[in-house]
Motif scaffolding. Structure first.
Motif, PDB file in Angstrom:
ATOM      1  N   ALA A 187       0.832  -1.208   0.000  1.00 24.00           N
ATOM      2  CA  ALA A 187       0.000   0.000   0.000  1.00 24.00           C
ATOM      3  C   ALA A 187       0.864   1.256   0.000  1.00 24.00           C
ATOM      4  N   ALA A 188       1.902   1.260   0.835  1.00 26.65           N
ATOM      5  CA  ALA A 188       2.772   2.433   0.919  1.00 26.65           C
ATOM      6  C   ALA A 188       3.570   2.621  -0.373  1.00 26.65           C
ATOM      7  N   ILE A 189       4.131   1.535  -0.899  1.00 30.67           N
ATOM      8  CA  ILE A 189       4.940   1.637  -2.117  1.00 30.67           C
ATOM      9  C   ILE A 189       4.085   2.055  -3.309  1.00 30.67           C
ATOM     10  N   GLN A 190       2.842   1.578  -3.370  1.00 35.98           N
ATOM     11  CA  GLN A 190       1.950   1.996  -4.457  1.00 35.98           C
ATOM     12  C   GLN A 190       1.710   3.499  -4.414  1.00 35.98           C
ATOM     13  N   ARG A 191       1.545   4.043  -3.207  1.00 36.77           N
ATOM     14  CA  ARG A 191       1.359   5.487  -3.075  1.00 36.77           C
ATOM     15  C   ARG A 191       2.614   6.242  -3.506  1.00 36.77           C
ATOM     16  N   VAL A 192       3.767   5.748  -3.067  1.00 30.54           N
ATOM     17  CA  VAL A 192       5.033   6.397  -3.429  1.00 30.54           C
ATOM     18  C   VAL A 192       5.224   6.391  -4.943  1.00 30.54           C
ATOM     19  N   GLN A 193       5.023   5.239  -5.558  1.00 33.87           N
ATOM     20  CA  GLN A 193       5.201   5.141  -7.009  1.00 33.87           C
ATOM     21  C   GLN A 193       4.176   5.992  -7.755  1.00 33.87           C
ATOM     22  N   GLY A 194       2.949   6.058  -7.218  1.00 34.31           N
ATOM     23  CA  GLY A 194       1.927   6.893  -7.835  1.00 34.31           C
ATOM     24  C   GLY A 194       2.313   8.366  -7.808  1.00 34.31           C
ATOM     25  N   ILE A 195       2.918   8.788  -6.700  1.00 40.00           N
ATOM     26  CA  ILE A 195       3.373  10.178  -6.578  1.00 40.00           C
ATOM     27  C   ILE A 195       4.508  10.460  -7.558  1.00 40.00           C
ATOM     28  N   PHE A 196       5.470   9.546  -7.635  1.00 36.95           N
ATOM     29  CA  PHE A 196       6.597   9.751  -8.547  1.00 36.95           C
ATOM     30  C   PHE A 196       6.133   9.794 -10.006  1.00 36.95           C
ATOM     31  N   LYS A 197       5.176   8.926 -10.346  1.00 39.98           N
ATOM     32  CA  LYS A 197       4.670   8.920 -11.723  1.00 39.98           C
ATOM     33  C   LYS A 197       3.922  10.208 -12.054  1.00 39.98           C
ATOM     34  N   GLY A 198       3.388  10.857 -11.015  1.00 40.00           N
ATOM     35  CA  GLY A 198       2.660  12.101 -11.229  1.00 40.00           C
ATOM     36  C   GLY A 198       3.550  13.325 -11.353  1.00 40.00           C
ATOM     37  N   PHE A 199       4.852  13.159 -11.120  1.00 40.20           N
ATOM     38  CA  PHE A 199       5.772  14.288 -11.281  1.00 40.20           C
ATOM     39  C   PHE A 199       5.790  14.741 -12.743  1.00 40.20           C
ATOM     40  N   PRO A 200       5.966  16.026 -12.986  1.00 42.19           N
ATOM     41  CA  PRO A 200       6.132  16.506 -14.365  1.00 42.19           C
ATOM     42  C   PRO A 200       7.458  16.008 -14.937  1.00 42.19           C
ATOM     43  N   PRO A 201       7.673  16.142 -16.249  1.00 43.01           N
ATOM     44  CA  PRO A 201       8.900  15.620 -16.874  1.00 43.01           C
ATOM     45  C   PRO A 201      10.185  16.128 -16.233  1.00 43.01           C
ATOM     46  N   GLU A 202      10.167  17.375 -15.743  1.00 44.16           N
ATOM     47  CA  GLU A 202      11.393  17.921 -15.151  1.00 44.16           C
ATOM     48  C   GLU A 202      11.677  17.362 -13.761  1.00 44.16           C
ATOM     49  N   GLY A 203      10.666  16.770 -13.110  1.00 41.40           N
ATOM     50  CA  GLY A 203      10.880  16.162 -11.801  1.00 41.40           C
ATOM     51  C   GLY A 203      10.003  16.789 -10.732  1.00 41.40           C
ATOM     52  N   GLY A 204      10.307  16.485  -9.466  1.00 30.82           N
ATOM     53  CA  GLY A 204       9.498  17.015  -8.378  1.00 30.82           C
ATOM     54  C   GLY A 204      10.077  16.667  -7.025  1.00 30.82           C
ATOM     55  N   ALA A 205       9.320  17.024  -5.974  1.00 33.26           N
ATOM     56  CA  ALA A 205       9.754  16.791  -4.596  1.00 33.26           C
ATOM     57  C   ALA A 205       8.629  16.140  -3.807  1.00 33.26           C
ATOM     58  N   ALA A 206       8.994  15.330  -2.819  1.00 33.69           N
ATOM     59  CA  ALA A 206       8.005  14.676  -1.961  1.00 33.69           C
ATOM     60  C   ALA A 206       8.605  14.464  -0.582  1.00 33.69           C
ATOM     61  N   LEU A 207       7.852  14.848   0.439  1.00 38.29           N
ATOM     62  CA  LEU A 207       8.278  14.657   1.824  1.00 38.29           C
ATOM     63  C   LEU A 207       7.282  13.722   2.499  1.00 38.29           C
ATOM     64  N   PHE A 208       7.768  12.557   2.945  1.00 38.14           N
ATOM     65  CA  PHE A 208       6.905  11.524   3.511  1.00 38.14           C
ATOM     66  C   PHE A 208       7.056  11.437   5.031  1.00 38.14           C
ATOM     67  N   LEU A 209       5.953  11.104   5.682  1.00 31.67           N
ATOM     68  CA  LEU A 209       5.946  10.861   7.125  1.00 31.67           C
ATOM     69  C   LEU A 209       5.683   9.378   7.370  1.00 31.67           C
ATOM     70  N   VAL A 210       6.541   8.759   8.186  1.00 32.96           N
ATOM     71  CA  VAL A 210       6.381   7.348   8.549  1.00 32.96           C
ATOM     72  C   VAL A 210       6.254   7.275  10.066  1.00 32.96           C
ATOM     73  N   GLN A 211       5.039   7.008  10.549  1.00 31.45           N
ATOM     74  CA  GLN A 211       4.791   6.920  11.989  1.00 31.45           C
ATOM     75  C   GLN A 211       4.703   5.457  12.433  1.00 31.45           C
ATOM     76  N   ASN A 212       4.823   5.251  13.750  1.00 28.77           N
ATOM     77  CA  ASN A 212       4.799   3.896  14.326  1.00 28.77           C
ATOM     78  C   ASN A 212       5.845   3.005  13.659  1.00 28.77           C
ATOM     79  N   SER A 213       6.993   3.591  13.400  1.00 27.33           N
ATOM     80  CA  SER A 213       8.045   2.871  12.681  1.00 27.33           C
ATOM     81  C   SER A 213       8.573   1.676  13.466  1.00 27.33           C
TER      82      SER A 213
END
Length: 342
Positions: free
Chosen positions: A94-120
């Motif tokens: 579930a987490a990796i699908q979200r991460v990959q979905g975000i990366f695929k949504g980046f524009p051609p030049e790229g993008g940034a993403a800041l993730f929070l991981v709780q209860n690690s």
């Protein structure tokens, strides 16, 4: 002597005993050879020669046994390393699908993403971070990781945070100004100036729990609004010259962030509503018995009935699929130490 502990303890005890035996034989060999050199009696010399040959054979046998122990120890260590490398593959779907979905949504030049991981801690969030880094490193030509831990021994304030990043970027002392705004700008310019097509920067913010709960809202708000927002804005300016630039960060919390943090910053957990400026929380879930069985089927050469039995036994003892308990059980599983982990 009573020896407690696992197979490593037993193996080390045997190694010590055999090494002592080899040393004893070596001393006997030296003494016997000394007697041979001093003797001129043919009968005595013949007896001493036979004794030397016997000692030499014993020494060779003990050396061979020690080599076998070393080989077994190396195989065990190698198996443990491979197991640890593959543990992140169990179930972070579930987490990796979200991460990959975000990366695929980046524009051609790229993008940034800041993730929070709780209860690690209970949900093995460190393995999720490892899996994200693995995915990124395989899809980029220039992958750089900057770990930043919030350690009480060296300070937990904003300037200390900037110092830790500056140390890794090679920011000179003259550029480390007291004005935090200018300091942030200096660090961000250093980062953006190093980016090229295909560059990926990964910030790993760990040990957040060391920050006092009363100080967490202010520090988190500053980290996102003053540091991350400026970094994201300058990335957009820089990325116009290049393609597929990514800046990714993870804030890893053993437990939960302080309650006040939810009011101080903007959160998001919906990929469709993702905003590069906001903190995106990644879900951590309990694992299923089928997840354990699937992992064993992918990374071991055990027969099906053994896989099912191990998965059933481990899941039953894992309090409903707690990842930390499952990982610990797999690391201790004797049948995995005797099979090939791939």
């Amino acid at each position: 002597m009573i020896v407690s502990g696992g197979s490593n303890t037993v193996r080390e005890t045997v190694r010590i005993a055999k090494t002592e035996r080899l040393n004893t034989l070596a001393r006997e060999y030296v003494n016997c050879n000394r007697q041979l050199q001093c003797s001129d009696n043919n009968v005595a010399r013949s007896r001493l020669n036979c004794q030397l040959q016997n000692i030499e054979q014993q020494m060779m046998a003990v050396e061979s046994e020690l080599e076998e122990l070393d080989s077994a120890s190396q195989d065990s260590n190698r198996c443990q390393l491979i197991l640890d490398e593959n543990l992140p593959k169990i179930d972070f779907k579930a987490a990796i699908q979200r991460v990959q979905g975000i990366f695929k949504g980046f524009p051609p030049e790229g993008g940034a993403a800041l993730f929070l991981v709780q209860n690690s801690l209970p949900f093995m969030g460190d393995l999720l971070v490892k899996e994200i880094k693995d995915c990124l490193s395989k899809s980029t030509r220039d992958f750089r990781v900057y770990p930043v831990s919030f350690s009480p021994g060296s300070g937990l304030d904003q300037l200390t945070f900037l110092h830790r990043i500056a140390d890794q970027l090679g920011v000179g002392v003259s550029e480390r100004v007291e004005c935090k705004k200018k300091y942030v700008e200096s660090i961000v310019e250093k980062i953006c100036g190093s980016l090229r097509t295909g560059s990926t920067i990964f910030f790993e913010f760990s040990q957040w729990d060391n920050v006092p709960s009363t100080a967490q809202p202010e520090l988190l708000a500053w980290l996102i609004q003053d540091f991350w927002h400026y970094l994201e804005r300058r990335l957009r300016d820089t990325a116009n010259k290049w393609r597929k630039i990514r800046i990714v960060g993870t804030i890893v919390v053993d437990g939960m962030i302080a309650e006040g943090c939810t009011q101080s910053v903007a959160f998001c957990n919906d990929v469709d509503k993702f905003d590069m400026k906001n903190l995106f929380e990644l879900p951590l879930e309990q694992w299923l018995e089928s997840d354990i069985a699937d992992w064993l089927g992918s990374f071991s050469d055990l027969p099906a009935d053994t896989i099912d039995a191990i998965a059933r036994r481990i899941y039953r003892a894992s309090l409903g699929g707690m990842p930390c308990l499952i990982c610990e059980a797999l690391r201790k599983e004797p049948q995995l130490k005797q099979t090939k982990i791939r």
